[in-house]
Structure formats: C-alpha cells, structure tokens
Enzyme design. Structure first.
Site: not given
Ligand SMILES: Cc1cc2nc3c(=O)[nH]c(=O)nc-3n(C[C@H](O)[C@H](O)[C@H](O)COP(=O)(O)OP(=O)(O)OC[C@H]3O[C@@H](n4cnc5c(N)ncnc54)[C@H](O)[C@@H]3O)c2cc1C
Length: 658
Positions: A56, A58-61, A282, A346, A415, A455
């Site tokens: 991954g 993405g932001l985490a990976g 969402h 939400r 979502h 995030l």
C-alpha cells in the site's frame, strides 16, 4: 456457516488469548510515552539488516514506507496502481483533524479524544484514540515541514474549518484537495527514499496471498499485473496498508479499484478480522442517477460548514427550490439537533436524510435526495468559490446544474469502513510480524468515524506509530534471515495463487464479473446498508451464498493469467467480496444492538435514534474463517471471538447532539 462464541464474558476477561490489546497501564496521557520507552530498539547500524514489506502506498503506506526508509530499514513497497500517487487517498477532499486549538475555541487533546470516542458510539479502544489525538498535532507539523499547502487565514496562519461531531474548528484543509496535497507530501518523502535506495517500489503488483511460517508473517505472494508473473517476496515483517472495502456495495464513493483482497487473503491465513459490519454511509453524495452507474461522487462534508440541508415541508411540493419560502422548508437537521445542526456526525445525518425521504419528502427524480443550500452563506459567491470552488465545479460537471444558483441535491452513499483486520495497541495483527495501518485496520473509530479523522489516523499510523512499535518485533529477529522464498510455505502460497488464477481464467460461463458485483452490491445496500434487521440479514446471507455459487459456476473471465488482464484482476477481487460480504452480514446479525453506522431496526429509541446495549455488546467482534480458501463448494466456517472494551475515561451515555 457455523457461528460460535468461543467464550462468554462471564468466563474470562479476554475471550481469545490473541485478542489482547496490550496497551500500557497507567494514566491515559502517559501510555504512548510509556510504550515508546518499553519497546526494544534497533541500533541505527543494525537497521539495514532488517527488511520490511509495506503493501500500500496511500497515506498510511507511503508514510510508513518513507519513514522506515528514513530510519534506515530496507523496505519493499507495493501498490497495484502505476504510481504510488494514484492511491485512493488522493481523493480525500475536506480536511484533516488536529487538536492544535489555533482557533482558541476550547479545543484540546482531551476534547478530540472525547469527541472521537463519543462519535464512534463508544465502540473504540480508549488508549488508541487518546494516542491518535496526541499525535494529531505532530502530523500537521510534519506536513507543513514537507510543504503541504494548507489553507491560511488573512494573517498567514493555518486556517481551520468545522466537521461533523465537533463544536470546535479543528480541521486543516487545502481547498477541496486535502488528500491530494497530503499524499504529494508523503509521496515526495517516499520518492526521496526510493532515490536513496532504502525503499524499492513495486508498482502494478497485487498482493494475492500472505505467507505464514511457524505462525509468523514471512512474506507475500504477488501477481505482476503487467506480465502476470507470480512472485514471492520475503521479509522480517509485513505491513498491510491496503485501504477500505466500501466497494462491497458496488456503488460507493471509493475509487473503483478499492477492494478487500489483501486483508481478506490475510484473514484466510489466520488474521482475525474485526467489526466488519461497521461501515460508514456518508450523507453528502450526489444521488444515484441511473442503472448503468459504476461510481458515486462525494461532496465533501466541509460543505456542511456553510450549506444548510432541507426538504420542502410538503411531500408533493413540485416548485423549484428557489421558489419555496423559508417557512415552507424543513431544515430537518437544525430542527432535530439544534446544538449541532447541520454538523451532526455522519451516521446521524445520513439516517435523518433517509428517514425524511422514506416519509415521501425527498427531492429529485427518485425522491431520494435532499437539498444542500448555500443561499445563506456569509460572503456570498466569492466566499463559496474560494472555499469549495473545485467541489462546485465537480458537481456542475456531473449533474449539469449550477450549484451557485440552485441548491445541490445530495443523498447518503457508502464511503468508509471502520472494520478491518484486528490489531493490538502496536498495530500488530493476530499473526505476529504482520502489522496493519490506515483504513485497513479496525482500530480507532469504533462504530462511526468522524469526518477528517481518516487522514489523521492513516498518517498517525504511518509516520509515528508503526515506526516506533515495529522495532520491538524486529529487535527480536536480530541475526535471523527472512524465510527464503524457496521454503515450502512460499511454494504452498504460490500454488494457492496459481490454482486460484487457473480457476478464474478457466471460468467460461455466461455472466460478467460486473453483473455479479452489481447484484452483490444491491443485496448489501438493501440488507446491510443504512438500516438492517435480522430477517433481512438472514435473507441476504442466503442470497450471497447463491451468488457465490453462481460466480464459480457461471462467471466468464476472458484472457489468460500470464498477461495484463484487468478482467481477471476484477474477478479475483469480486470473488473475495463474495466471501467477505457473508462475514459482514453475520457480524451485523450477531450484533443485536444499534451503534454508530450499524443501525438495527429492532434496536432504536422512540425518536428513531440508535439504541446501544452496553451490557452485552461493549466489545470488538473479531472473526476467524476456517477452511481451504480455494474450496468453493461448501459453506464458510466463521467463528466469532471478542475483545471486551473498557471505558475508564469516557463513560458511555446515550449520544446526544441536541
Ligand atoms: C471521496 C473521498 C473523500 C474523502 N475525504 C476525506 C477527508 O476529507 N478527510 C479524511 O480524513 N478522510 C477522507 N476520506 C477517507 C480517506 O481518504 C481514506 O480513508 C484514506 O485515504 C485511506 O488511506 P489508506 O492509506 O488507508 O488507503 P488507500 O489510500 O486506499 O491506499 C491503499 C493502497 O493499498 C494498495 N493496495 C490495496 N490492495 C492491494 C493489494 N492487494 N496489493 C497491492 N497493493 C494494494 C493500493 O494500491 C494503495 O496504494 C475520503 C474518502 C473518499 C472516498
């Protein structure tokens, strides 16, 4: 399907010895410091000896891979896109929370902690959430140092806006592109490590199995999506940061490639999977507008800062929205929840929108839509354009309507997924040596995630938590080489992948993969979506089992395994969704209460709010699925286990946003 609770709460504190959260004892504000002091460290000159796989980007990976590389570890990072920059995180719009209290409006680490525990309907682990709130402030410093262009106010200071479930403004943002800007920050940090050769990047590689040797994570098996080659990769530790599973609903706000495969295959190798039924619908998405649609579009929650949500008071009112006077409008969120108004969390906003449409007051061709109106925004069009310009443009392109002059029409859509692989306080799964970050784990949001907190969690996990905790595992591996890729465990995993690929490309039936996915999505939305009940869930389980049989007997996958074959990629992911969906419905069925996004119609208050059952369900449900993953003939054998939750700081109460 067999469902067994292994032990009951009266028999022991921890139902399964693997489900020990392992958070330090002591005052909550000192636990993370304590943990970092307790972990074994790896001497800087020894770090090069350790190899870590991160799946991954993405932001985490990306945050994890870059930080581990910076620390000096050797990292192999994998993603299925052609660039790490295309990870789904790039789609995040509205912002990222942090308890900086720049607005001096009463925010604090404790308040963010409190809001998150309450927002998650008291189904999250307090120690993890407190740490998340503590680390939130470091994330902003890190991103600013990287040059992430957060919005600033007139004086040049970082600006904030409000998100649901909070009465303070703590959300940092970059117009409506916060995910993109944060990902560019993480990506450049990752590229720096790629150039420095601490990180080796494998784009267009899909992880198709986890390799476990002697009960520990030993590596992964991937398919090169360009050549079709099946490859083994071994390391001292494996990190999964593979995102969420909202696409089990077929239509969602997620990128179309988002899937459950990595965590599901790890689950089938023994990693327990927690709270799969906790999914987030969402409230502010563009409504479904046709049978052939394959994607839904989010209109960021940040729009609820200025937009007011309403429907006509009369269900049969066909006037254009601008012609309906105020006294004939029902601002139903402001009416029902005066304290939080349009900024309720939400789950609450989505349910209220559904309820008003079910009453026959919805707007638009289907009757399943409500207005989001910017008429009353202070500063008018220029203020709106400055804050949300790109979102307005997107809305206009998709719907052909001008949201500056007529209210947007919105409706809830799948979502985000709060469930995921079970992890302890160190983010380690039940398979030693395997860690799980970001949306792929279950850890911090309980039964409902607050806006702008995904995030925050992904980056906290990647930049700060994992780099500190993984040394505890790696230090114990000093002097040991990773399991070689010609070991029997790797051979067996490769065989599983090859056999499955052959099963899929050998399917020469009549149905397309998409048609089965779409049908699955409909079953899930109808029976395991915004409202659930036992009867519907039992029916859905039968339908999913039938769909699975249809898939393996009648699906058509064109092309071969040894080439670029996107139909095969899709088929593999849908096959996993078809098993995972059954687990999700089982989880929803055994949780006989309503909490957060999990709304069981049988368990609601007289006012239609979620009714929790703290006495019997104050726990994380973690599942095991037994059996041969390539045997599609029989029923799945799913076993339920539990981690009890403790509430020492925020006592569970009926959530109220009135
Ligand atoms: C439209 C939209 C707007 C959003 N806006 C916000 C917001 O404003 N604020 C907020 O806090 N949150 C927001 N979210 C949620 C947030 O964007 C996500 O939860 C978060 O970005 C997930 O990050 P991640 O790193 O965990 O996973 P992802 O970004 O999904 O990355 C997953 C990575 O794993 C890789 N991968 C997956 N499976 C495999 C496999 N089998 N093999 C190899 N690689 C694999 C992918 O290639 C990718 O690199 C939004 C979500 C959506 C859909």
């Amino acid at each position: 399907m067999t469902t067994t609770v292994e032990q009951t709460s009266t028999e022991s504190r921890y139902f399964d010895p693997r489900l020990v959260a392992n958070a330090p004892a002591g005052p909550i504000e000192q636990r993370w410091d304590q943990r970092r002091f307790d972990v074994k460290l790896v001497n800087p000159s020894n770090k090069r000896r350790f190899h870590v796989i991160v799946v991954g980007s993405g932001l985490a990976g990306a945050a994890a891979a870059a930080t581990l590389g910076e620390l000096g570890y050797r990292v192999s990072c994998f993603c299925y896109q052609d660039s790490p920059r295309r990870a789904h995180s790039i789609a995040a719009q509205g912002g990222i929370n942090a308890a900086k209290n720049y607005q001096n409006d009463g925010d604090s680490i404790y308040r963010l902690f409190y809001d998150t525990v309450k927002g998650g309907d008291f189904r999250a682990r307090e120690s993890n959430v407190y740490r998340l709130a503590q680390l939130s402030v470091n994330i902003i410093d890190q991103a600013v140092a990287q040059g992430v262009p957060f919005a600033r106010d007139y004086a040049g200071l970082l600006d904030n806006r409000s998100f649901g479930g909070a009465q303070v403004s703590r959300t940092f943002y970059s117009a409506g592109q916060t995910g993109q800007q944060l990902l560019l920050g993480a990506y450049q940090a990752l590229e720096r490590q790629i150039a420095a050769r601490t990180v080796e990047m494998y784009t267009r590689h899909e992880m198709l199995d986890l390799v476990v040797a002697d009960g520990e994570a030993a590596g992964i098996v991937t398919r090169n999506l360009v050549t079709g080659e099946i490859e083994s990769h071994s390391a001292h530790a494996v990190v999964l940061a593979t995102g969420g599973y909202s696409n089990v609903f077929y239509l969602s706000t997620n990128a179309m490639g988002c899937n459950v495969t990595a965590i599901w295959r790890a689950h089938r190798q023994g990693a327990l999977l927690a709270n799969p039924c906790f999914t987030q619908i969402h409230p502010t998405c563009i409504p479904v507008h046709g049978e052939n649609q394959s994607k839904l579009t989010l209109m960021s929650e940040s729009l609820r800062n200025d937009g007011r949500i309403w429907v006509p008071k009369r269900g049969d009112d066909t006037r254009a929205p601008g012609q309906i006077p105020d006294e004939e409008r029902d601002y139903f969120l402001e009416r029902r929840y005066p304290a939080f108004g349009n900024l309720v969390p939400r789950d609450v906003a989505s349910r209220a929108a559904k309820a008003i449409c079910d009453e026959g007051k919805g707007v638009g061709p289907s009757g399943y839509g409500v207005y989001l109106d910017f008429r009353d925004t202070a500063g008018g069009t220029s203020a709106i354009a400055e804050r949300y310009g790109n979102l307005f443009e997107m809305y206009s392109k998709i719907t052909g309507e001008d949201p500056y002059s007529t209210p947007m029409r919105i409706y809830p859509a799948p979502h985000y997924t709060m469930g995921g692989l079970w992890v302890d306080y160190d983010l380690q799964s039940t398979i030693p040596g395997m860690y799980v970050l970001g949306e792929a784990n279950f850890s911090d949001h309980g039964a409902n995630r607050l806006g702008a907190s995904a995030l925050m969690q992904g980056l906290a996990d990647g930049y700060f938590v994992l780099p500190a905790t993984i040394s505890n595992w790696l230090a114990g591996k000093l002097g040991k080489q990773p399991v070689p890729t010609d070991a029997p465990e790797f051979r067996a995993a490769e065989d599983r992948v090859r056999q499955r690929t052959a099963q899929l490309v050998g399917s020469k039936g009549k149905r397309t993969v998409d048609s089965i996915h779409k049908e699955l999505g409909r079953v899930m939305w109808d029976s395991c979506g915004m409202a659930r009940n036992a009867e519907g869930l039992r029916k859905a389980i039968g339908e999913i089992q039938q769909l699975r049989r249809d898939f393996w007997s009648d699906v058509r996958v064109s092309g071969q395994g040894e080439e670029l074959n996107q139909e095969l990629e899709k088929a593999g992911r849908v096959a996993d969704f078809l098993e995972f969906a059954e687990l999700m419905c089982n989880d929803a069925l055994v949780r006989e209460e309503s909490c957060g996004g999990h709304f069981r119609l049988e368990h609601q208050t007289e006012e239609g709010e979620a009714r929790r059952d703290d006495e019997n369900f104050s726990h994380v449900t973690a599942w095991e699925t037994n059996g041969d993953p390539n045997d599609h003939s029989g029923e799945l054998d799913m076993v339920e286990r539990r981690e009890p939750l403790e509430h020492d700081y925020v006592q569970p109460t009926q959530r109220s946003y009135k």
